[in-house]
Design a protein around this motif. Structure first.
Motif, PDB file in Angstrom:
ATOM      1  N   GLU A  47      -2.148 -67.378 -47.278  1.00  0.00           N
ATOM      2  CA  GLU A  47      -0.783 -67.832 -47.542  1.00  0.00           C
ATOM      3  C   GLU A  47       0.230 -66.769 -47.143  1.00  0.00           C
ATOM      4  OE1 GLU A  47       0.342 -70.725 -51.095  1.00  0.00           O
ATOM      5  OE2 GLU A  47      -0.945 -69.098 -51.780  1.00  0.00           O
ATOM      6  N   ASN A  48       1.362 -67.206 -46.660  1.00  0.00           N
ATOM      7  CA  ASN A  48       2.455 -66.298 -46.327  1.00  0.00           C
ATOM      8  C   ASN A  48       3.163 -65.909 -47.618  1.00  0.00           C
ATOM      9  OD1 ASN A  48       5.420 -65.743 -45.825  1.00  0.00           O
ATOM     10  ND2 ASN A  48       4.654 -65.743 -43.714  1.00  0.00           N
ATOM     11  N   LEU A  79      -1.428 -65.855 -54.876  1.00  0.00           N
ATOM     12  CA  LEU A  79      -1.423 -66.257 -53.472  1.00  0.00           C
ATOM     13  C   LEU A  79      -2.834 -66.639 -53.052  1.00  0.00           C
ATOM     14  CD1 LEU A  79       0.800 -63.552 -51.757  1.00  0.00           C
ATOM     15  CD2 LEU A  79       1.329 -65.978 -52.013  1.00  0.00           C
ATOM     16  N   THR A 100       5.675 -68.391 -49.772  1.00  0.00           N
ATOM     17  CA  THR A 100       5.168 -68.882 -51.051  1.00  0.00           C
ATOM     18  C   THR A 100       6.089 -68.488 -52.196  1.00  0.00           C
ATOM     19  OG1 THR A 100       2.890 -68.810 -50.238  1.00  0.00           O
ATOM     20  CG2 THR A 100       3.186 -68.841 -52.637  1.00  0.00           C
TER      21      THR A 100
END
Length: 194
Positions: free
Chosen positions: A15-16, A11, A20
């Motif tokens: 980032e979520n 990640l 992702t």
């Protein structure tokens, strides 16, 4: 034949995690459909799916092609093939023992409590991924009690208390457990970690 695709990923900062992981799983489905069936949805067009009674996705235009996606911290996996399939992948990590009574049958608990430390942790995730892949293969989700069926992990492989269940299980990178269940005798092939 059922083919399993998996991909490790990191990640990026900000980032979520959930988005992702989902994106990586769907990307594996896109790659597998293109490679195995010549079906190309491109990278940005939505894959047309319909959902079953309990939410299991199915390809709208290709009901004869079955798939299932799973993801965990840093790994996505997708199974694609000619039979209803369930796949689950989990990172081996600490867990709360309170969940054991909700997941394991009496036979599984007996096996679990004979083990110690890291062996117990690995055993828990082996059972957990088997249970999840089983209910996903049937399209039931968690609508059936997980304690009502059992898996036995023995030196000759894995057996299920429910007849005619095909099972494979892998330990990946000494960090993840991946399990796949189907109800049809078919070849199961781990294609690659991309």
């Amino acid at each position: 034949m059922i083919k399993i695709y998996a991909e490790e990923f990191n990640l990026a900062e900000g980032e979520n995690k959930r988005e992702t992981e989902h994106f990586k799983g769907e990307l594996l489905l896109r790659k597998g459909l293109k490679k195995d069936y010549g079906i190309d949805y491109g990278e940005s067009n939505p894959i047309p799916v319909i959902k079953g009674v309990h939410g299991k996705p199915q390809l709208k235009e290709y009901p004869h092609i079955f798939h299932n996606i799973s993801h965990t911290a840093g790994l996505a996996a997708c199974a694609i093939g000619d039979a209803p399939v369930g796949i689950d992948v989990e990172e081996i990590r600490p867990f709360s023992e309170n969940i054991i009574r909700k997941v394991m049958s009496e036979q599984e608990k007996e096996q679990f409590y004979k083990l110690k430390g890291e062996e117990q942790t690995a055993f828990f995730f082996k059972i957990w991924t088997l249970k999840e892949s089983y209910v996903k293969a049937g399209g039931w989700g968690i609508t059936i009690p997980l304690t009502e069926f059992s898996f036995e992990l023995g030196p000759d492989g894995i057996t299920c208390s429910v007849p005619e269940v095909e099972i494979v299980q892998y330990c990946l990178k000494e960090r993840y457990i991946l399990s796949l269940c189907t109800f049809k005798k078919t070849e199961i092939c781990f294609k690659e970690i991309l």
